[in-house]
Design an enzyme around this catalytic site. Structure first.
Site, mmCIF file in Angstrom:
data_model
loop_
_atom_site.group_PDB
_atom_site.id
_atom_site.type_symbol
_atom_site.label_atom_id
_atom_site.label_comp_id
_atom_site.label_asym_id
_atom_site.label_seq_id
_atom_site.Cartn_x
_atom_site.Cartn_y
_atom_site.Cartn_z
ATOM 1 N N ASP A 107 -1.855 0.801 -2.530
ATOM 2 C CA ASP A 107 -1.270 0.436 -3.821
ATOM 3 C C ASP A 107 -2.328 -0.233 -4.680
ATOM 4 O O ASP A 107 -3.297 -0.812 -4.166
ATOM 5 C CB ASP A 107 -0.089 -0.510 -3.644
ATOM 6 C CG ASP A 107 0.800 -0.584 -4.877
ATOM 7 O OD1 ASP A 107 0.666 0.295 -5.767
ATOM 8 O OD2 ASP A 107 1.625 -1.508 -4.971
ATOM 9 N N GLY A 108 -2.142 -0.132 -5.991
ATOM 10 C CA GLY A 108 -3.026 -0.788 -6.945
ATOM 11 C C GLY A 108 -2.210 -1.556 -7.964
ATOM 12 O O GLY A 108 -1.044 -1.231 -8.218
ATOM 13 N N GLU A 148 -5.545 2.000 -8.251
ATOM 14 C CA GLU A 148 -4.916 2.971 -7.350
ATOM 15 C C GLU A 148 -5.982 3.833 -6.667
ATOM 16 O O GLU A 148 -5.915 4.098 -5.459
ATOM 17 C CB GLU A 148 -3.943 3.860 -8.123
ATOM 18 C CG GLU A 148 -2.748 3.145 -8.718
ATOM 19 C CD GLU A 148 -1.681 2.744 -7.702
ATOM 20 O OE1 GLU A 148 -1.888 2.940 -6.487
ATOM 21 O OE2 GLU A 148 -0.644 2.216 -8.145
ATOM 22 N N ASP A 170 2.416 5.198 -4.119
ATOM 23 C CA ASP A 170 3.398 5.329 -5.183
ATOM 24 C C ASP A 170 2.726 5.752 -6.488
ATOM 25 O O ASP A 170 3.351 5.744 -7.544
ATOM 26 C CB ASP A 170 4.206 4.047 -5.365
ATOM 27 C CG ASP A 170 3.352 2.835 -5.743
ATOM 28 O OD1 ASP A 170 2.166 3.014 -6.096
ATOM 29 O OD2 ASP A 170 3.866 1.701 -5.673
ATOM 30 N N HIS A 225 8.726 -0.068 -5.319
ATOM 31 C CA HIS A 225 9.766 -1.093 -5.432
ATOM 32 C C HIS A 225 11.130 -0.566 -4.971
ATOM 33 O O HIS A 225 12.163 -0.830 -5.589
ATOM 34 C CB HIS A 225 9.851 -1.606 -6.870
ATOM 35 C CG HIS A 225 8.524 -2.027 -7.426
ATOM 36 N ND1 HIS A 225 7.822 -3.119 -6.950
ATOM 37 C CD2 HIS A 225 7.744 -1.469 -8.393
ATOM 38 C CE1 HIS A 225 6.681 -3.232 -7.613
ATOM 39 N NE2 HIS A 225 6.604 -2.247 -8.484
ATOM 40 N N ASP A 235 2.057 -3.796 -2.315
ATOM 41 C CA ASP A 235 2.224 -4.322 -3.665
ATOM 42 C C ASP A 235 1.945 -5.824 -3.681
ATOM 43 O O ASP A 235 1.259 -6.338 -4.580
ATOM 44 C CB ASP A 235 3.647 -4.035 -4.150
ATOM 45 C CG ASP A 235 3.903 -4.565 -5.551
ATOM 46 O OD1 ASP A 235 3.305 -4.038 -6.495
ATOM 47 O OD2 ASP A 235 4.704 -5.505 -5.684
#
Length: 247
Positions: A107-108, A148, A170, A225, A235
């Site tokens: 994740d970024g 990302e 994501d 999320h 995250d």
């Protein structure tokens, strides 16, 4: 001529390596080692043969406007699936110990996008789903998309070349670069978009492309999320890393 790629056909871990030291570690003291250095990726892939050589043939067919013999049309691929590598449909459908070497979540994050402090995170699991490592980092002025991509780069740098990786993200931006052939088209067009503009984040796309070519990667999209355990943890780590960049 400078050697930029090293192919190990017979060694501890066959594959394509981008430094002599990495190649040397696979062949030094290995009886019957077979390896060779090349200036270009195309030469390395052609000498290596196998699935990579077939992939190169597909890329050349696209450049010449010939039918693509191995890949499905991009429109037939959903955001949740897709791979650079033509494999039986069953492979990687549900990652398990017999099918992958690593399961990775990335994740970024950018706290003020663009040009704000950003962070990236990686969770590395073994094939059975056991936690191996958590990695994170950041930059003081960046974008969400760059973070990302840095997450993907960090993930693949953390595992051995030639590894079979199920990579969960994501970021459709990163995934679609491969699944929808954006990257292939950019390279074919001299790193220009369909509208003729320079490709954003070319430096990171090139790094990620080289890493994907040295592994076997299956991209999986995960809704952000949505209470997915490792996506939520990524995250959290990425935002924490971004927070550490604030001055």
């Amino acid at each position: 001529m400078k050697k930029n790629y090293y192919v190990v056909k017979a060694g501890r871990k066959p594959g394509i390596y981008m430094t002599w030291n990495d190649c040397k570690a696979q062949v030094e003291g290995f009886a019957g080692a077979k390896y060779k250095g090349f200036a270009t990726r195309e030469e390395a892939v052609a000498w290596q043969g196998g699935a990579e050589a077939k992939k190169l043939q597909v890329e050349r067919a696209a450049i010449l406007g010939e039918p693509d013999p191995l890949f499905p049309e991009p429109s037939s691929l959903s955001p949740e699936s897709g791979s650079l590598f033509p494999e039986p449909a069953s492979l990687f459908s549900e990652p398990g110990p017999a099918e992958v070497d690593y399961i990775i979540y990335t994740d970024g994050s950018c706290l003020r996008n663009p040009a704000g402090p950003g962070g990236y995170a990686v969770i590395l699991l073994d094939a059975a789903g056991n936690l191996l490592r958590e990695l994170s980092g950041g930059e003081p002025s960046t974008t969400n998309n760059r973070m990302e991509l840095m997450a993907g780069i960090t993930a693949l740098e953390a595992v051995e070349p030639g590894s079979r990786v199920a990579l969960y993200t994501d970021s459709q931006y990163m995934q679609n670069g491969f699944v929808k052939y954006w990257l292939r088209n950019w390279k074919r067009n001299g790193w220009k978009t369909a509208t003729g503009n320079p490709v954003s984040n070319q430096d990171l796309w090139q790094r990620l492309d080289a890493l994907v070519l040295s592994h076997k990667v299956k991209f999986h999209w995960v809704k952000g999320h949505a209470n997915q355990k490792y996506n939520e943890r990524c995250d959290e780590l990425a935002k924490a890393a971004a927070g550490r960049q604030k001055k």
